[in-house]
Write a protein that holds these residues in place. Sequence first.
Motif, PDB file in Angstrom:
ATOM      1  N   ARG A 203       0.833  -1.214   0.000  1.00  0.00           N
ATOM      2  CA  ARG A 203       0.000   0.000   0.000  1.00  0.00           C
ATOM      3  C   ARG A 203       0.862   1.256   0.000  1.00  0.00           C
ATOM      4  NH1 ARG A 203      -3.449  -3.085   3.549  1.00  0.00           N
ATOM      5  NH2 ARG A 203      -2.409  -2.199   5.370  1.00  0.00           N
ATOM      6  N   LEU A 204       1.902   1.254   0.818  1.00  0.00           N
ATOM      7  CA  LEU A 204       2.799   2.410   0.870  1.00  0.00           C
ATOM      8  C   LEU A 204       3.441   2.658  -0.482  1.00  0.00           C
ATOM      9  CD1 LEU A 204       4.333   4.606   2.408  1.00  0.00           C
ATOM     10  CD2 LEU A 204       5.992   2.855   3.091  1.00  0.00           C
ATOM     11  N   ASP A 205       3.873   1.596  -1.134  1.00  0.00           N
ATOM     12  CA  ASP A 205       4.506   1.720  -2.443  1.00  0.00           C
ATOM     13  C   ASP A 205       3.536   2.319  -3.460  1.00  0.00           C
ATOM     14  OD1 ASP A 205       6.837   0.988  -4.242  1.00  0.00           O
ATOM     15  OD2 ASP A 205       5.234  -0.137  -5.219  1.00  0.00           O
ATOM     16  N   ASP A 206       2.308   1.806  -3.500  1.00  0.00           N
ATOM     17  CA  ASP A 206       1.314   2.301  -4.453  1.00  0.00           C
ATOM     18  C   ASP A 206       0.970   3.762  -4.193  1.00  0.00           C
ATOM     19  OD1 ASP A 206       1.234  -0.161  -5.657  1.00  0.00           O
ATOM     20  OD2 ASP A 206      -0.588  -0.823  -4.622  1.00  0.00           O
ATOM     21  N   GLU A 207       0.744   4.092  -2.912  1.00  0.00           N
ATOM     22  CA  GLU A 207       0.337   5.458  -2.583  1.00  0.00           C
ATOM     23  C   GLU A 207       1.461   6.453  -2.832  1.00  0.00           C
ATOM     24  OE1 GLU A 207      -1.032   5.230   1.416  1.00  0.00           O
ATOM     25  OE2 GLU A 207      -2.778   3.977   0.908  1.00  0.00           O
ATOM     26  N   ALA A 208       2.699   6.063  -2.496  1.00  0.00           N
ATOM     27  CA  ALA A 208       3.824   6.967  -2.711  1.00  0.00           C
ATOM     28  C   ALA A 208       4.064   7.210  -4.201  1.00  0.00           C
ATOM     29  CB  ALA A 208       5.086   6.399  -2.054  1.00  0.00           C
ATOM     30  N   LYS A 209       3.955   6.159  -5.019  1.00  0.00           N
ATOM     31  CA  LYS A 209       4.126   6.326  -6.461  1.00  0.00           C
ATOM     32  C   LYS A 209       3.017   7.203  -7.044  1.00  0.00           C
ATOM     33  CE  LYS A 209       6.623   2.009  -7.385  1.00  0.00           C
ATOM     34  NZ  LYS A 209       6.525   0.638  -7.959  1.00  0.00           N
ATOM     35  N   GLY A 210       1.778   6.985  -6.552  1.00  0.00           N
ATOM     36  CA  GLY A 210       0.676   7.809  -7.026  1.00  0.00           C
ATOM     37  C   GLY A 210       0.855   9.266  -6.663  1.00  0.00           C
ATOM     38  N   LEU A 211       1.370   9.511  -5.457  1.00  0.00           N
ATOM     39  CA  LEU A 211       1.608  10.882  -5.021  1.00  0.00           C
ATOM     40  C   LEU A 211       2.719  11.524  -5.848  1.00  0.00           C
ATOM     41  CD1 LEU A 211       0.796  13.007  -2.914  1.00  0.00           C
ATOM     42  CD2 LEU A 211       2.552  12.063  -1.411  1.00  0.00           C
ATOM     43  N   ALA A 212       3.758  10.748  -6.135  1.00  0.00           N
ATOM     44  CA  ALA A 212       4.890  11.273  -6.904  1.00  0.00           C
ATOM     45  C   ALA A 212       4.489  11.624  -8.332  1.00  0.00           C
ATOM     46  CB  ALA A 212       6.034  10.260  -6.902  1.00  0.00           C
ATOM     47  N   THR A 213       3.606  10.835  -8.909  1.00  0.00           N
ATOM     48  CA  THR A 213       3.200  11.069 -10.300  1.00  0.00           C
ATOM     49  C   THR A 213       2.024  12.031 -10.420  1.00  0.00           C
ATOM     50  OG1 THR A 213       1.720   9.140 -10.247  1.00  0.00           O
ATOM     51  CG2 THR A 213       3.985   8.781 -10.974  1.00  0.00           C
ATOM     52  N   GLY A 214       1.397  12.366  -9.281  1.00  0.00           N
ATOM     53  CA  GLY A 214       0.260  13.284  -9.309  1.00  0.00           C
ATOM     54  C   GLY A 214      -1.070  12.624  -9.554  1.00  0.00           C
ATOM     55  N   SER A 215      -1.082  11.295  -9.702  1.00  0.00           N
ATOM     56  CA  SER A 215      -2.347  10.609  -9.964  1.00  0.00           C
ATOM     57  C   SER A 215      -3.146  10.382  -8.681  1.00  0.00           C
ATOM     58  CB  SER A 215      -2.084   9.267 -10.646  1.00  0.00           C
ATOM     59  OG  SER A 215      -1.290   8.432  -9.817  1.00  0.00           O
ATOM     60  N   HIS A 216      -2.463  10.435  -7.553  1.00  0.00           N
ATOM     61  CA  HIS A 216      -3.118  10.281  -6.273  1.00  0.00           C
ATOM     62  C   HIS A 216      -2.602  11.361  -5.323  1.00  0.00           C
ATOM     63  CE1 HIS A 216      -3.724   6.338  -8.092  1.00  0.00           C
ATOM     64  NE2 HIS A 216      -4.707   6.133  -7.227  1.00  0.00           N
ATOM     65  N   GLY A 217      -3.170  11.410  -4.155  1.00  0.00           N
ATOM     66  CA  GLY A 217      -2.727  12.367  -3.158  1.00  0.00           C
ATOM     67  C   GLY A 217      -3.068  11.877  -1.766  1.00  0.00           C
ATOM     68  N   TRP A 218      -2.592  12.606  -0.783  1.00  0.00           N
ATOM     69  CA  TRP A 218      -2.812  12.262   0.621  1.00  0.00           C
ATOM     70  C   TRP A 218      -3.034  13.543   1.394  1.00  0.00           C
ATOM     71  CZ3 TRP A 218      -0.355  13.565   5.166  1.00  0.00           C
ATOM     72  CH2 TRP A 218      -0.652  12.790   6.285  1.00  0.00           C
ATOM     73  N   LEU A 219      -4.017  13.510   2.306  1.00  0.00           N
ATOM     74  CA  LEU A 219      -4.302  14.682   3.121  1.00  0.00           C
ATOM     75  C   LEU A 219      -4.604  14.215   4.530  1.00  0.00           C
ATOM     76  CD1 LEU A 219      -4.609  17.796   2.811  1.00  0.00           C
ATOM     77  CD2 LEU A 219      -7.070  17.417   2.620  1.00  0.00           C
ATOM     78  N   GLY A 220      -3.809  14.671   5.481  1.00  0.00           N
ATOM     79  CA  GLY A 220      -4.007  14.310   6.882  1.00  0.00           C
ATOM     80  C   GLY A 220      -4.772  15.411   7.606  1.00  0.00           C
ATOM     81  N   ILE A 221      -5.872  15.023   8.264  1.00  0.00           N
ATOM     82  CA  ILE A 221      -6.732  15.995   8.951  1.00  0.00           C
ATOM     83  C   ILE A 221      -6.969  15.535  10.378  1.00  0.00           C
ATOM     84  CG2 ILE A 221      -8.969  17.163   8.967  1.00  0.00           C
ATOM     85  CD1 ILE A 221      -9.145  16.596   5.950  1.00  0.00           C
ATOM     86  N   ALA A 222      -6.626  16.376  11.335  1.00  0.00           N
ATOM     87  CA  ALA A 222      -6.963  16.125  12.733  1.00  0.00           C
ATOM     88  C   ALA A 222      -8.174  16.979  13.087  1.00  0.00           C
ATOM     89  CB  ALA A 222      -5.789  16.464  13.650  1.00  0.00           C
ATOM     90  N   PHE A 223      -9.008  16.477  13.992  1.00  0.00           N
ATOM     91  CA  PHE A 223     -10.228  17.209  14.325  1.00  0.00           C
ATOM     92  C   PHE A 223     -10.622  16.943  15.769  1.00  0.00           C
ATOM     93  CE2 PHE A 223     -11.337  13.052  12.779  1.00  0.00           C
ATOM     94  CZ  PHE A 223     -12.339  12.616  13.629  1.00  0.00           C
ATOM     95  N   THR A 224     -11.236  17.936  16.377  1.00  0.00           N
ATOM     96  CA  THR A 224     -11.848  17.735  17.677  1.00  0.00           C
ATOM     97  C   THR A 224     -13.190  17.050  17.460  1.00  0.00           C
ATOM     98  OG1 THR A 224     -12.961  19.875  17.628  1.00  0.00           O
ATOM     99  CG2 THR A 224     -10.763  19.799  18.617  1.00  0.00           C
ATOM    100  N   ARG A 225     -13.626  16.281  18.442  1.00  0.00           N
ATOM    101  CA  ARG A 225     -14.862  15.525  18.269  1.00  0.00           C
ATOM    102  C   ARG A 225     -16.047  16.446  17.995  1.00  0.00           C
ATOM    103  NH1 ARG A 225     -16.506  10.085  21.304  1.00  0.00           N
ATOM    104  NH2 ARG A 225     -14.700   9.552  20.048  1.00  0.00           N
ATOM    105  N   SER A 226     -16.056  17.614  18.591  1.00  0.00           N
ATOM    106  CA  SER A 226     -17.195  18.514  18.393  1.00  0.00           C
ATOM    107  C   SER A 226     -17.316  18.983  16.946  1.00  0.00           C
ATOM    108  CB  SER A 226     -17.083  19.730  19.325  1.00  0.00           C
ATOM    109  OG  SER A 226     -15.892  20.456  19.061  1.00  0.00           O
ATOM    110  N   ALA A 227     -16.216  18.922  16.162  1.00  0.00           N
ATOM    111  CA  ALA A 227     -16.293  19.334  14.760  1.00  0.00           C
ATOM    112  C   ALA A 227     -17.127  18.377  13.925  1.00  0.00           C
ATOM    113  CB  ALA A 227     -14.894  19.451  14.165  1.00  0.00           C
TER     114      ALA A 227
END
Length: 297
Positions: A77-101
């Motif tokens: 999974r890491l290999d696929d996601e990293a290659k996708g991110l490098a080529t621009g075909s995929h991306g990753w976004l990390g979001i932290a949130f408080t429970r009330s949100a």
Amino acid sequence: MNLRQLRYFCEVVEAGSAAHAAERLHVAPTAISMQLGQLEAHLGGELFDRSRRPMEPTPLGRFFYPRAKELLLQAVRLDDEAKGLATGSHGWLGIAFTRSATFSVLPRAIRQFRAAYPQVQLDLVETLSEYQPAQLRQGRIDIGLSRFIGPCEAPPDLRHAVTLDDPLVAALPLHHRLAGRTSLRAAELADIPFILYPKDPISPFGQQIVAALKAAGAEPAVAYSAVEIYTALSLVAAGLGATLVARSIAENNRTDVVFLPVDDIATSTTVVAVTRADEKSRLVAAFLEILAHGERP
């Protein structure tokens, strides 16, 4: 220990012998034997009972197999996601949130973002506001959805974008004598046991709520402390006391609790999107745009 050793080990378990594993992997049987020997030497024990045909995993092997298999899957999974991110075909976004949100801006923003960017992997983690700056600096997340009471100035290396002004309201048990009112005054809450949240050593949120009540002339008697807001509202529903929550929570929450405005409390909470000051990600910009306008970027 390396991925090749893990792969060879799992293949032997599934094939039943080193010879069959070598055929499936298109390598020499000696390569399988050498890698297994190195792995066993590293672990300090035998992974297979070689006196049996087909070979059977030892207790160590049975323990090791599912964990090795999971590591191999994660590596793929890491290999696929990293290659996708490098080529621009995929991306990753990390979001932290408080429970009330989760009662207000977060669900809508996620739906709209996923519709606009279906190939982007969203990594969502529930985290109190006070812990989000460290996660941003460490690169573990890209956006933090935080909730503050009163003004909060961003540190020089972070940026704040206000997404929601959310006044405080009182939460009362459904059958409380004040539940039929249209609004309250802060002093009327002084005779009701108060439920404080979140119960966390570095979060000032609960004490800020108490300070807001005191500024309005009330002296709340704190009877219970809850780890998070869901627990606090459950205690209210059980008739154990009252608390204050943001209005957006009242609009999208349980029916066994009554939510009432408090006329003489002017203090409001603010939901803020926190990002790194030097952030240049187009995905972060797109998510912030959705938070701000509720529309596709």
